[in-house]
Design a protein around this motif. Structure first.
Motif, PDB file in Angstrom:
ATOM      1  N   UNK A  74      11.575  72.824 -11.108  1.00 59.26           N
ATOM      2  CA  UNK A  74      11.784  71.737 -10.699  1.00 59.26           C
ATOM      3  C   UNK A  74      10.135  71.158 -10.306  1.00 59.26           C
ATOM      4  N   UNK A  75      10.437  69.963 -10.460  1.00 56.02           N
ATOM      5  CA  UNK A  75       9.173  69.072  -9.705  1.00 56.02           C
ATOM      6  C   UNK A  75       9.141  69.250  -8.437  1.00 56.02           C
ATOM      7  N   UNK A  76       7.711  69.328  -8.781  1.00 51.53           N
ATOM      8  CA  UNK A  76       6.926  69.714  -6.618  1.00 51.53           C
ATOM      9  C   UNK A  76       6.946  67.796  -5.947  1.00 51.53           C
ATOM     10  N   UNK A  77       7.842  68.370  -4.765  1.00 50.92           N
ATOM     11  CA  UNK A  77       7.949  66.995  -4.192  1.00 50.92           C
ATOM     12  C   UNK A  77       6.494  66.138  -3.977  1.00 50.92           C
ATOM     13  N   UNK A  78       5.358  66.684  -4.077  1.00 52.52           N
ATOM     14  CA  UNK A  78       3.528  66.608  -3.777  1.00 52.52           C
ATOM     15  C   UNK A  78       2.911  66.102  -5.213  1.00 52.52           C
ATOM     16  N   UNK A  79       3.698  66.003  -6.159  1.00 53.68           N
ATOM     17  CA  UNK A  79       2.548  65.802  -7.702  1.00 53.68           C
ATOM     18  C   UNK A  79       2.204  64.834  -7.591  1.00 53.68           C
ATOM     19  N   UNK A  80       0.888  64.102  -7.526  1.00 57.04           N
ATOM     20  CA  UNK A  80      -0.240  63.119  -7.474  1.00 57.04           C
ATOM     21  C   UNK A  80       0.247  62.485  -8.503  1.00 57.04           C
ATOM     22  N   UNK A  81      -0.459  61.532  -8.555  1.00 56.90           N
ATOM     23  CA  UNK A  81       0.587  60.060  -9.559  1.00 56.90           C
ATOM     24  C   UNK A  81      -0.126  60.864 -11.061  1.00 56.90           C
ATOM     25  N   UNK A  82      -1.752  61.453 -10.703  1.00 56.07           N
ATOM     26  CA  UNK A  82      -2.690  61.067 -11.587  1.00 56.07           C
ATOM     27  C   UNK A  82      -2.184  62.524 -12.680  1.00 56.07           C
ATOM     28  N   UNK A  83      -1.581  63.387 -12.138  1.00 53.28           N
ATOM     29  CA  UNK A  83      -0.846  64.758 -12.771  1.00 53.28           C
ATOM     30  C   UNK A  83       0.254  63.895 -13.343  1.00 53.28           C
ATOM     31  N   UNK A  84       1.293  63.052 -12.452  1.00 53.35           N
ATOM     32  CA  UNK A  84       2.433  62.682 -13.340  1.00 53.35           C
ATOM     33  C   UNK A  84       2.197  61.775 -14.707  1.00 53.35           C
ATOM     34  N   UNK A  85       1.093  61.304 -14.622  1.00 52.46           N
ATOM     35  CA  UNK A  85       1.319  60.639 -15.780  1.00 52.46           C
ATOM     36  C   UNK A  85       0.216  61.211 -16.807  1.00 52.46           C
ATOM     37  N   UNK A  86      -0.486  62.288 -16.461  1.00 49.67           N
ATOM     38  CA  UNK A  86      -0.995  63.700 -17.437  1.00 49.67           C
ATOM     39  C   UNK A  86       0.441  64.199 -18.103  1.00 49.67           C
ATOM     40  N   UNK A  87       1.606  64.106 -17.323  1.00 51.69           N
ATOM     41  CA  UNK A  87       2.611  65.452 -17.961  1.00 51.69           C
ATOM     42  C   UNK A  87       3.540  64.035 -18.457  1.00 51.69           C
ATOM     43  N   UNK A  88       3.669  62.593 -18.248  1.00 50.84           N
ATOM     44  CA  UNK A  88       3.853  61.862 -18.962  1.00 50.84           C
ATOM     45  C   UNK A  88       3.770  61.191 -20.212  1.00 50.84           C
ATOM     46  N   UNK A  89       2.111  61.690 -20.269  1.00 47.72           N
ATOM     47  CA  UNK A  89       1.692  61.540 -21.799  1.00 47.72           C
ATOM     48  C   UNK A  89       1.873  62.204 -22.173  1.00 47.72           C
ATOM     49  N   UNK A  90       1.656  63.994 -21.958  1.00 45.64           N
ATOM     50  CA  UNK A  90       2.395  64.718 -22.991  1.00 45.64           C
ATOM     51  C   UNK A  90       4.124  65.085 -23.592  1.00 45.64           C
ATOM     52  N   UNK A  91       4.107  63.921 -22.706  1.00 43.28           N
ATOM     53  CA  UNK A  91       6.167  64.199 -23.059  1.00 43.28           C
ATOM     54  C   UNK A  91       6.192  62.618 -24.495  1.00 43.28           C
ATOM     55  N   UNK A 141      -7.600  48.003  -6.750  1.00 48.44           N
ATOM     56  CA  UNK A 141      -6.750  47.946  -5.832  1.00 48.44           C
ATOM     57  C   UNK A 141      -5.467  47.183  -5.856  1.00 48.44           C
ATOM     58  N   UNK A 142      -5.272  46.022  -6.776  1.00 45.17           N
ATOM     59  CA  UNK A 142      -4.270  45.485  -6.915  1.00 45.17           C
ATOM     60  C   UNK A 142      -3.417  46.068  -7.738  1.00 45.17           C
ATOM     61  N   UNK A 143      -3.666  47.150  -8.849  1.00 49.53           N
ATOM     62  CA  UNK A 143      -3.279  48.130  -9.927  1.00 49.53           C
ATOM     63  C   UNK A 143      -3.128  49.376  -9.040  1.00 49.53           C
ATOM     64  N   UNK A 144      -3.158  49.369  -7.747  1.00 54.90           N
ATOM     65  CA  UNK A 144      -2.912  51.173  -7.168  1.00 54.90           C
ATOM     66  C   UNK A 144      -1.506  50.636  -6.720  1.00 54.90           C
ATOM     67  N   UNK A 145      -1.076  49.449  -5.891  1.00 52.45           N
ATOM     68  CA  UNK A 145      -0.030  49.277  -5.095  1.00 52.45           C
ATOM     69  C   UNK A 145       1.069  49.829  -7.081  1.00 52.45           C
ATOM     70  N   UNK A 146       0.845  49.162  -7.830  1.00 50.69           N
ATOM     71  CA  UNK A 146       2.117  48.940  -9.153  1.00 50.69           C
ATOM     72  C   UNK A 146       1.881  50.432  -9.703  1.00 50.69           C
ATOM     73  N   UNK A 147       0.712  51.045  -9.741  1.00 51.58           N
ATOM     74  CA  UNK A 147       0.839  52.820 -10.099  1.00 51.58           C
ATOM     75  C   UNK A 147       0.852  53.512  -8.894  1.00 51.58           C
ATOM     76  N   UNK A 148       1.706  53.169  -8.320  1.00 50.12           N
ATOM     77  CA  UNK A 148       1.798  54.478  -6.578  1.00 50.12           C
ATOM     78  C   UNK A 148       3.544  53.667  -7.046  1.00 50.12           C
ATOM     79  N   UNK A 149       4.011  52.996  -7.273  1.00 48.88           N
ATOM     80  CA  UNK A 149       5.878  52.211  -8.059  1.00 48.88           C
ATOM     81  C   UNK A 149       5.861  53.086  -9.103  1.00 48.88           C
ATOM     82  N   UNK A 150       4.927  53.441 -10.290  1.00 45.92           N
ATOM     83  CA  UNK A 150       5.055  54.288 -11.028  1.00 45.92           C
ATOM     84  C   UNK A 150       4.568  55.085 -11.319  1.00 45.92           C
ATOM     85  N   UNK A 151       3.860  55.806 -10.409  1.00 45.84           N
ATOM     86  CA  UNK A 151       4.133  57.521 -10.091  1.00 45.84           C
ATOM     87  C   UNK A 151       5.277  57.903  -9.330  1.00 45.84           C
ATOM     88  N   UNK A 152       6.284  57.025  -8.167  1.00 43.99           N
ATOM     89  CA  UNK A 152       7.318  57.347  -7.486  1.00 43.99           C
ATOM     90  C   UNK A 152       8.534  58.047  -9.011  1.00 43.99           C
TER      91      UNK A 152
END
Length: 586
Positions: free
Chosen positions: A1-18, A301-312
């Protein structure tokens, strides 16, 4: 299972591979971004030339000089805009394609998860993985992604240009940027938790709305509109509260970006004035470079909010994709042998993850062509036993052989073409009767479907429907009765022509006239093939070649109806109660 503290950067890297399509053409997009930003650096140079070489020149400005330099600045801006637009279009196209692939990948994985996993989740929450969660990633990739790509290039080139202009002023700017970046790193952890909470509340809302709509007949029948409205309102209020808190955090972050930009500009002007030795054109050009640096930081900064939504959203999708497939299609599987199929169970037990054996120590041989009925009290393990034979579940202990082949070594393609499972509730899709029957054999023509109804003696029922084969059944078959849905499900099994048929019989909740049609259809469907029927009414057991009696997960008796009645055991008690109408073996 994906760890609950998976960072947005790591999650994005996995999505790019998938989703490889997200990376397709990324080099070209990056090159366009570099070209666009590099050309924009021409503008500060032109401004310095205009101020120092024209406006403040001893002879004053000349029209030709201003026109040439101004034209060069306009041309540079135009080329930069075109390059940036091309990069945006390329990235948006890659995002749309890649995330479509991710939706399909997530949906495919959901379909291959065990029924235990799917049943443990709320339906709305599962739907949100494929819909709203992927949509948050798409929004980010199409707009925030290109902003981060262009911004990273712009910051790098702007810093290089500032160092070339006045390195000590550049160090002042970089010091301020470093402090602000440290603050952002701390703040984004708070935002990440807030956005994870929002995505959870969105899933809750979808689940509540879906349940309220699906259960509308029950809600109205019991006058529970206010109670259901309260549940939906509570879910919506929780979502609003989570979104409001997150929005308030985002507003604070956006305001800090404006303050940061003003402070950096003020520092540069003050330092230039105090130290001196800087021409007006050079200072003005440097301020333009500061703006080129600050602009992407503000956008970040404006994108950070959007990035966190995407990360979730990414983390929720990865939790699905990381869920193990507990009943896998064997990679080097075999096909079932041709002809009739017998069944062997050797020491078969099954327990649910919550604990407690549902089926225990079953040893059994079912000969080819035998019609078997499975009876027992509610919770005795009958339906679980049927699901094990259809390999909707795998036993936690023991082996199941079909046609002499271990069931977990049989490919799904062979298994589904030779073994049919008809559940107690005949689920129908929102399509025509013919389309629903064709799930048993997709290539079947309308003539073949009509013949299947005739083979089961259901032509008169089909003729009584509004449009025959092309009658639409509605969502979940809602325009048909429970018994009529089961008739269509039986025809779907018949047209598949299975060699092993597993029925979770559903005749206990239908009217007597339709029950007669169902029984006749079942008799024709099971004739000449191995069949296992979970019998909810013991009239089915009376006609079976063999009866298996389950009690608390164990097979306690087996034999023919007369023998079991004469034995005076568990089955005799069930049959006596059923005959007098005091109890139904369910």
């Amino acid at each position: 299972m994906t760890e609950p503290d998976l960072t947005t950067r790591v999650a994005l890297g996995r999505v790019l591979r998938l989703a490889p399509a997200l990376r397709r053409g990324l080099a070209g997009t990056f090159l366009l971004a570099v070209v666009g930003v590099a050309i924009r650096l021409v503008v500060p140079l032109v401004i310095q030339q205009i101020v120092d070489g024209e406006i403040l020149a001893p002879g004053g400005p000349t029209a030709a000089g201003l026109l040439i330099r101004g034209g060069l600045a306009v041309a540079a801006i135009a080329v930069a805009v075109l390059a940036g637009r091309a990069a945006l279009i390329r990235l948006a196209t890659a995002a749309a394609t890649g995330l479509s692939d991710l939706r399909v990948l997530t949906f495919d994985h959901l379909h291959r998860l065990s029924i235990l996993h799917v049943e443990a989740e709320r339906r709305g929450a599962l739907v949100s993985r494929v819909t709203s969660d992927v949509a948050t990633i798409q929004d980010f990739m199409e707009w925030g992604g290109v902003g981060m790509l262009v911004g990273s290039v712009q910051v790098t080139l702007a810093v290089a240009a500032m160092l070339a202009y006045r390195w000590w002023l550049a160090l002042i700017v970089l010091g301020g940027v470093a402090l602000y970046a440290a603050m952002l790193a701390w703040f984004q952890r708070i935002l990440r938790r807030a956005h994870d909470g929002v995505r959870e509340r969105v899933a809750d809302t979808l689940s509540s709305l879906g349940e309220a709509i699906s259960g509308l007949p029950v809600v109205r029948a019991y006058g529970a509109e206010e109670a259901m409205l309260g549940r939906v309102r509570s879910a919506l209020d929780s979502q609003f509260s989570a979104e409001f808190r997150t929005g308030r955090l985002g507003a604070v972050l956006f305001s800090s970006a404006e303050v940061f930009a003003g402070m950096i500009t003020a520092l540069v002007i003050a330092a230039g004035a105090i130290v001196g030795g800087i021409s007006a054109g050079t200072l003005l050009a440097f301020l333009f470079l500061v703006n080129l640096l600050v602009e992407p930081v503000q956008m970040l900064v404006e994108t950070l909010d959007q990035a966190q939504t995407a990360g979730a959203g990414m983390r929720r999708i990865l939790r699905v994709l990381d869920a193990p497939i507990e009943v896998p299609d064997p990679p080097q599987g075999v096909e079932l042998p041709s002809g009739g199929l017998d069944v062997d169970l050797m020491g078969v037990s099954f327990r649910y993850p919550t604990g407690g054996d549902v089926v225990r120590d079953i040893d059994l041989h079912i000969a080819t062509g035998t019609r078997v009925a499975v009876v027992g009290e509610t919770g005795s393990g009958k339906t679980t036993f049927a699901k094990l034979l259809a390999r909707l579940l795998d036993p936690t202990e023991g082996w199941i052989l079909v046609g002499g082949v271990p069931l977990d070594r049989v490919t799904f393609a062979s298994l589904r073409s030779r073994v049919a499972f008809v559940p107690q509730e005949g689920f129908l899709f929102d399509a025509t009767i013919a389309d629903n029957v064709r799930y048993g054999r997709p290539q079947a023509s309308n003539e073949s479907v009509a013949r299947a109804f005739a083979d089961l003696g259901l032509t008169s029922w089909l003729a009584a429907t509004s449009d025959g084969l092309v009658t639409r059944v509605g969502e979940r078959g809602g325009q048909l009765s429970a018994g009529e849905r089961q008739l269509v499900a039986l025809v779907r099994a018949w047209i598949a022509q299975p060699d092993l048929l597993i029925l979770d019989e559903a005749t206990s909740a239908v009217d007597p006239a339709l029950e007669v049609q169902l029984r006749r259809a079942i008799e024709r469907l099971t004739a000449g093939r191995t069949s296992i029927t979970v019998a909810h009414r013991l009239s089915t057991a009376e006609a079976a070649d063999e009866i298996l009696v389950f009690d608390h997960g164990q097979m306690v008796e087996r034999g023919r109806h007369p023998d079991l009645v004469a034995a005076g055991g568990t089955y005799a008690g069930l049959h006596a109660d059923w005959s007098t109408g005091t109890r139904t073996a369910t």
